[in-house]
Design a protein around this motif. Structure first.
Motif, PDB file in Angstrom:
ATOM      1  N   LYS A 194       0.836  -1.207   0.000  1.00 32.17           N
ATOM      2  CA  LYS A 194       0.000   0.000   0.000  1.00 32.17           C
ATOM      3  C   LYS A 194       0.868   1.253   0.000  1.00 32.17           C
ATOM      4  CE  LYS A 194      -4.218   1.912   1.824  1.00 32.17           C
ATOM      5  NZ  LYS A 194      -5.460   1.616   2.565  1.00 32.17           N
ATOM      6  N   PHE A 195       1.971   1.228   0.713  1.00 35.78           N
ATOM      7  CA  PHE A 195       2.892   2.363   0.760  1.00 35.78           C
ATOM      8  C   PHE A 195       3.440   2.645  -0.634  1.00 35.78           C
ATOM      9  CE2 PHE A 195       7.083   4.265   1.271  1.00 35.78           C
ATOM     10  CZ  PHE A 195       6.876   5.237   2.231  1.00 35.78           C
ATOM     11  N   GLN A 198       0.740   4.097  -2.856  1.00 32.38           N
ATOM     12  CA  GLN A 198       0.408   5.481  -2.497  1.00 32.38           C
ATOM     13  C   GLN A 198       1.460   6.470  -2.990  1.00 32.38           C
ATOM     14  OE1 GLN A 198      -1.295   6.157   1.495  1.00 32.38           O
ATOM     15  NE2 GLN A 198       0.267   7.724   1.782  1.00 32.38           N
ATOM     16  N   THR A 233      -3.506   4.219  11.330  1.00 33.30           N
ATOM     17  CA  THR A 233      -2.608   5.021  10.500  1.00 33.30           C
ATOM     18  C   THR A 233      -1.168   4.736  10.886  1.00 33.30           C
ATOM     19  OG1 THR A 233      -4.226   6.810  10.269  1.00 33.30           O
ATOM     20  CG2 THR A 233      -1.920   7.364   9.852  1.00 33.30           C
ATOM     21  N   LYS A 249       5.040  11.411   6.588  1.00 27.53           N
ATOM     22  CA  LYS A 249       4.332  10.565   5.621  1.00 27.53           C
ATOM     23  C   LYS A 249       3.477   9.577   6.405  1.00 27.53           C
ATOM     24  CE  LYS A 249       7.885  10.987   2.068  1.00 27.53           C
ATOM     25  NZ  LYS A 249       7.091  11.986   1.326  1.00 27.53           N
ATOM     26  N   VAL A 251       0.322   6.272   6.104  1.00 31.30           N
ATOM     27  CA  VAL A 251      -0.449   5.292   5.335  1.00 31.30           C
ATOM     28  C   VAL A 251      -1.643   4.887   6.186  1.00 31.30           C
ATOM     29  CG1 VAL A 251      -0.387   3.138   4.034  1.00 31.30           C
ATOM     30  CG2 VAL A 251       1.724   4.432   4.392  1.00 31.30           C
TER      31      VAL A 251
END
Length: 265
Positions: A194-195, A198, A233, A249, A251
């Motif tokens: 996912k990181f 993104q 998160t 940052k 996610v």
């Protein structure tokens, strides 16, 4: 007639006894005083230097203090939040040995005052130390506090970040990553996908190929995981995996996504 009156009087006595018994039972089932619900009161600890130039050096700590309820749990929560504050508010090579917030604020101001007197040029700019701790999430199992902090003790700029303190609501114990994740290795692999998606980092490219600074060029979970009503998160504070200019940052995962990897929520 006399017999009827006697019977009626007897019935009235029985009814009165039943009513008295009912009232006594209600009193005995009242909630004991020692089961008070854990509550929080916002506290503020602030101190300012008397050695001021254009501005004055100051420290300002806002923190919710647990009270009522189980004393051992309240004390454990309060100590956990204090230890985090103590690991942030200091000047030098290592944190102070302050035992409470009053000592912590006094020691920070003392560090500035001593430096300002001995090396005035080194203390040309006022220092700042700010902490604002808030309870961001609570369930029957955990409490999650966010410790927003800003520190400036000279240099080009100060540093602002957020720390997550996750506490077992039933014991007051601070939880580690291993306490909240069932499968850390599996979740790390899931989070990396996912990181990368993104931040538009291709799966066939090194994780640092876009300028990130993961140690050994390998993706890793951050130090801070936050809970919310919608999910969790992952937060990377400034300079944790990127330059200061790139900022923080994060996610985000819904509970539907992260649920299989979580022990508690």
């Amino acid at each position: 007639m006399k017999r009827c009156l006697t019977l009626a009087f007897t019935l009235l006595l029985l009814a009165g006894c039943k009513e008295e018994k009912k009232e006594t039972t209600t009193v005995n089932t009242e909630t004991p005083a020692d089961t008070a619900v854990l509550a929080f009161e916002q506290k503020n600890y602030a101190k300012k230097s008397t050695i001021c130039k254009k501005e004055c050096t100051y420290v300002d700590i806002k923190v919710p203090e647990a009270m009522n309820g189980d004393k051992a749990i309240a004390d454990s929560i309060n100590q956990s939040l204090f230890r985090v504050a103590r690991s942030i508010v200091y000047f030098g090579e290592k944190p102070t040995n302050a035992k409470n917030y009053e000592e912590l604020t006094a020691m920070f101001i003392k560090s500035y005052d001593e430096l300002a007197k001995k090396y005035p040029e080194e203390a040309a700019w006022a220092w700042e130390a700010k902490i604002n701790t808030t309870k961001e999430y609570q369930s029957g199992n955990i409490m999650n506090f966010k410790v927003n902090n800003y520190m400036f003790t000279g240099g080009a700029h100060g540093y602002e970040g957020n720390r997550s303190v996750i506490i077992d609501a039933k014991t007051g114990r601070t939880l580690k990553r291993s306490d909240i994740l069932k499968d850390e290795k599996g979740f790390t692999a899931f989070a990396e996908k996912k990181f990368r998606s993104q931040l538009n980092i291709p799966a066939n490219k090194p994780i640092n190929s876009t300028g990130l600074m993961f140690e050994n060029n390998r993706f890793a979970l951050p130090q801070n995981i936050f809970y919310s009503n919608n999910g969790i998160t992952l937060l990377y504070n400034p300079v944790e995996i990127a330059s200061f200019a790139d900022g923080a940052k994060e996610v985000k995962f819904t509970y539907a996504e992260a649920g299989p990897y979580l022990k508690v929520k």
